[in-house]
Design a protein around this motif. Structure first.
Motif, PDB file in Angstrom:
ATOM      1  N   TRP A  41      -6.078  -1.970  -4.831  1.00 54.67           N
ATOM      2  CA  TRP A  41      -5.105  -1.885  -3.745  1.00 54.67           C
ATOM      3  C   TRP A  41      -5.628  -2.466  -2.433  1.00 54.67           C
ATOM      4  O   TRP A  41      -6.815  -2.418  -2.153  1.00 54.67           O
ATOM      5  CB  TRP A  41      -4.743  -0.417  -3.509  1.00 54.67           C
ATOM      6  CG  TRP A  41      -3.891   0.149  -4.606  1.00 54.67           C
ATOM      7  CD1 TRP A  41      -4.322   0.644  -5.796  1.00 54.67           C
ATOM      8  CD2 TRP A  41      -2.477   0.257  -4.612  1.00 54.67           C
ATOM      9  NE1 TRP A  41      -3.254   1.060  -6.538  1.00 54.67           N
ATOM     10  CE2 TRP A  41      -2.103   0.835  -5.837  1.00 54.67           C
ATOM     11  CE3 TRP A  41      -1.482  -0.073  -3.692  1.00 54.67           C
ATOM     12  CZ2 TRP A  41      -0.784   1.088  -6.173  1.00 54.67           C
ATOM     13  CZ3 TRP A  41      -0.172   0.184  -4.025  1.00 54.67           C
ATOM     14  CH2 TRP A  41       0.171   0.757  -5.257  1.00 54.67           C
ATOM     15  N   THR A  42      -4.694  -2.958  -1.616  1.00 58.34           N
ATOM     16  CA  THR A  42      -5.022  -3.311  -0.235  1.00 58.34           C
ATOM     17  C   THR A  42      -5.178  -2.014   0.553  1.00 58.34           C
ATOM     18  O   THR A  42      -4.744  -0.941   0.112  1.00 58.34           O
ATOM     19  CB  THR A  42      -3.915  -4.155   0.423  1.00 58.34           C
ATOM     20  OG1 THR A  42      -2.714  -3.359   0.521  1.00 58.34           O
ATOM     21  CG2 THR A  42      -3.637  -5.435  -0.349  1.00 58.34           C
ATOM     22  N   ASP A  43      -5.758  -2.110   1.730  1.00 61.75           N
ATOM     23  CA  ASP A  43      -5.921  -0.927   2.580  1.00 61.75           C
ATOM     24  C   ASP A  43      -4.573  -0.364   3.034  1.00 61.75           C
ATOM     25  O   ASP A  43      -4.469   0.819   3.347  1.00 61.75           O
ATOM     26  CB  ASP A  43      -6.772  -1.255   3.808  1.00 61.75           C
ATOM     27  CG  ASP A  43      -8.217  -1.526   3.437  1.00 61.75           C
ATOM     28  OD1 ASP A  43      -8.667  -1.069   2.355  1.00 61.75           O
ATOM     29  OD2 ASP A  43      -8.906  -2.200   4.224  1.00 61.75           O
ATOM     30  N   GLU A  44      -3.546  -1.197   3.079  1.00 60.42           N
ATOM     31  CA  GLU A  44      -2.221  -0.766   3.531  1.00 60.42           C
ATOM     32  C   GLU A  44      -1.295  -0.434   2.368  1.00 60.42           C
ATOM     33  O   GLU A  44      -0.118  -0.130   2.561  1.00 60.42           O
ATOM     34  CB  GLU A  44      -1.541  -1.872   4.361  1.00 60.42           C
ATOM     35  CG  GLU A  44      -2.327  -2.322   5.573  1.00 60.42           C
ATOM     36  CD  GLU A  44      -3.449  -3.301   5.217  1.00 60.42           C
ATOM     37  OE1 GLU A  44      -3.341  -4.019   4.203  1.00 60.42           O
ATOM     38  OE2 GLU A  44      -4.452  -3.326   5.946  1.00 60.42           O
ATOM     39  N   ARG A  46       1.027   0.879  -0.676  1.00 60.21           N
ATOM     40  CA  ARG A  46       1.884   2.058  -0.849  1.00 60.21           C
ATOM     41  C   ARG A  46       2.337   2.166  -2.289  1.00 60.21           C
ATOM     42  O   ARG A  46       2.730   1.173  -2.907  1.00 60.21           O
ATOM     43  CB  ARG A  46       3.099   1.977   0.057  1.00 60.21           C
ATOM     44  CG  ARG A  46       2.713   2.188   1.510  1.00 60.21           C
ATOM     45  CD  ARG A  46       3.878   2.198   2.427  1.00 60.21           C
ATOM     46  NE  ARG A  46       4.752   3.340   2.169  1.00 60.21           N
ATOM     47  CZ  ARG A  46       5.943   3.457   2.725  1.00 60.21           C
ATOM     48  NH1 ARG A  46       6.409   2.534   3.530  1.00 60.21           N
ATOM     49  NH2 ARG A  46       6.697   4.506   2.469  1.00 60.21           N
ATOM     50  N   ASP A  68       0.384   6.551   0.838  1.00 64.83           N
ATOM     51  CA  ASP A  68      -0.431   5.518   1.461  1.00 64.83           C
ATOM     52  C   ASP A  68      -1.825   5.642   0.849  1.00 64.83           C
ATOM     53  O   ASP A  68      -2.035   6.421  -0.098  1.00 64.83           O
ATOM     54  CB  ASP A  68      -0.437   5.660   2.985  1.00 64.83           C
ATOM     55  CG  ASP A  68      -0.985   7.002   3.462  1.00 64.83           C
ATOM     56  OD1 ASP A  68      -1.529   7.789   2.649  1.00 64.83           O
ATOM     57  OD2 ASP A  68      -0.876   7.267   4.666  1.00 64.83           O
ATOM     58  N   THR A  69      -2.796   4.921   1.375  1.00 67.18           N
ATOM     59  CA  THR A  69      -4.136   4.945   0.791  1.00 67.18           C
ATOM     60  C   THR A  69      -4.724   6.348   0.769  1.00 67.18           C
ATOM     61  O   THR A  69      -5.251   6.798  -0.256  1.00 67.18           O
ATOM     62  CB  THR A  69      -5.070   3.994   1.559  1.00 67.18           C
ATOM     63  OG1 THR A  69      -4.557   2.665   1.424  1.00 67.18           O
ATOM     64  CG2 THR A  69      -6.484   4.036   1.013  1.00 67.18           C
ATOM     65  N   ARG A 138      -0.533  -8.966  -2.823  1.00 63.74           N
ATOM     66  CA  ARG A 138      -0.992  -9.743  -1.677  1.00 63.74           C
ATOM     67  C   ARG A 138      -2.258 -10.481  -2.074  1.00 63.74           C
ATOM     68  O   ARG A 138      -3.131  -9.928  -2.741  1.00 63.74           O
ATOM     69  CB  ARG A 138      -1.255  -8.825  -0.489  1.00 63.74           C
ATOM     70  CG  ARG A 138      -1.525  -9.592   0.769  1.00 63.74           C
ATOM     71  CD  ARG A 138      -1.150  -8.891   2.044  1.00 63.74           C
ATOM     72  NE  ARG A 138       0.066  -8.116   2.091  1.00 63.74           N
ATOM     73  CZ  ARG A 138       1.279  -8.613   2.377  1.00 63.74           C
ATOM     74  NH1 ARG A 138       1.440  -9.896   2.598  1.00 63.74           N
ATOM     75  NH2 ARG A 138       2.320  -7.821   2.445  1.00 63.74           N
ATOM     76  N   ASP A 147      -0.192  -4.306  -3.143  1.00 63.52           N
ATOM     77  CA  ASP A 147       0.167  -3.945  -1.773  1.00 63.52           C
ATOM     78  C   ASP A 147       1.332  -2.960  -1.756  1.00 63.52           C
ATOM     79  O   ASP A 147       1.488  -2.196  -0.818  1.00 63.52           O
ATOM     80  CB  ASP A 147       0.513  -5.206  -0.980  1.00 63.52           C
ATOM     81  CG  ASP A 147       0.573  -4.954   0.504  1.00 63.52           C
ATOM     82  OD1 ASP A 147      -0.390  -4.387   1.053  1.00 63.52           O
ATOM     83  OD2 ASP A 147       1.597  -5.326   1.116  1.00 63.52           O
TER      84      ASP A 147
END
Length: 167
Positions: A41-44, A46, A68-69, A138, A147
């Protein structure tokens, strides 16, 4: 969109990378390798399971999951700690993901819709869940990352049993 155009969009490099990532994610979830899954996952990023099958307003509507993360990691901790009823004798799962279509492309992302059938088995009970799934992937310096994942269960407005696994 014509079948030929959809096939061409999926056959390009980004389309194939997206499908490979989605299949890899499914394998990790079936293996309950949640730490490796979280690293995708990206840091943002969901992870959402809405109740209303038509909503895109996840913050303004009721959801089964809207992580969220931080919340995603708390969910993983609960599933792997052994202190939760859902973690005890966790269900075995097998999922099939197919019917890929490209919904959107940007310079740094691709959004792919698919169908998922998940069969879970726990305590002599088998459960089947079907869903339309949207993944936004992403492209980062470290490669493609999840993402957004939205799981629209076909029975989302009915009573859905606690599963003890991630969808």
């Amino acid at each position: 969109m014509s079948t030929d155009l959809m096939t061409a969009q999926l056959a390009d490099t980004r389309g194939m990378q997206a499908i490979e990532l989605i299949w890899h994610e499914a394998a990790l979830l079936d293996a309950k390798d949640y730490q490796t899954w979280d690293a995708l996952w990206t840091d943002e990023g969901r992870y959402v399971i809405p109740i209303d099958p038509d909503t895109d307003d996840f913050d303004g509507s009721l959801n089964m999951v809207n992580d969220d993360t931080r919340m995603r990691r708390m969910r993983i901790e609960r599933l792997t700690s052994g202190y939760s009823m859902s973690a005890l004798a966790a269900a075995r799962t097998v999922r099939t993901v197919s019917r890929f279509t490209v919904e959107e492309r940007t310079e740094d992302s691709i959004t792919v819709r698919s169908a998922q059938i998940l069969v879970g088995f726990k305590r002599d009970d088998q459960q089947t869940l079907a869903a339309d799934v949207t993944h936004r992937i992403r492209y980062t310096e470290s490669g493609p990352r999840l993402d957004l994942k939205v799981i629209r269960l076909v029975n989302s407005q009915a009573a859905v049993n606690a599963s003890g696994y991630l969808l």
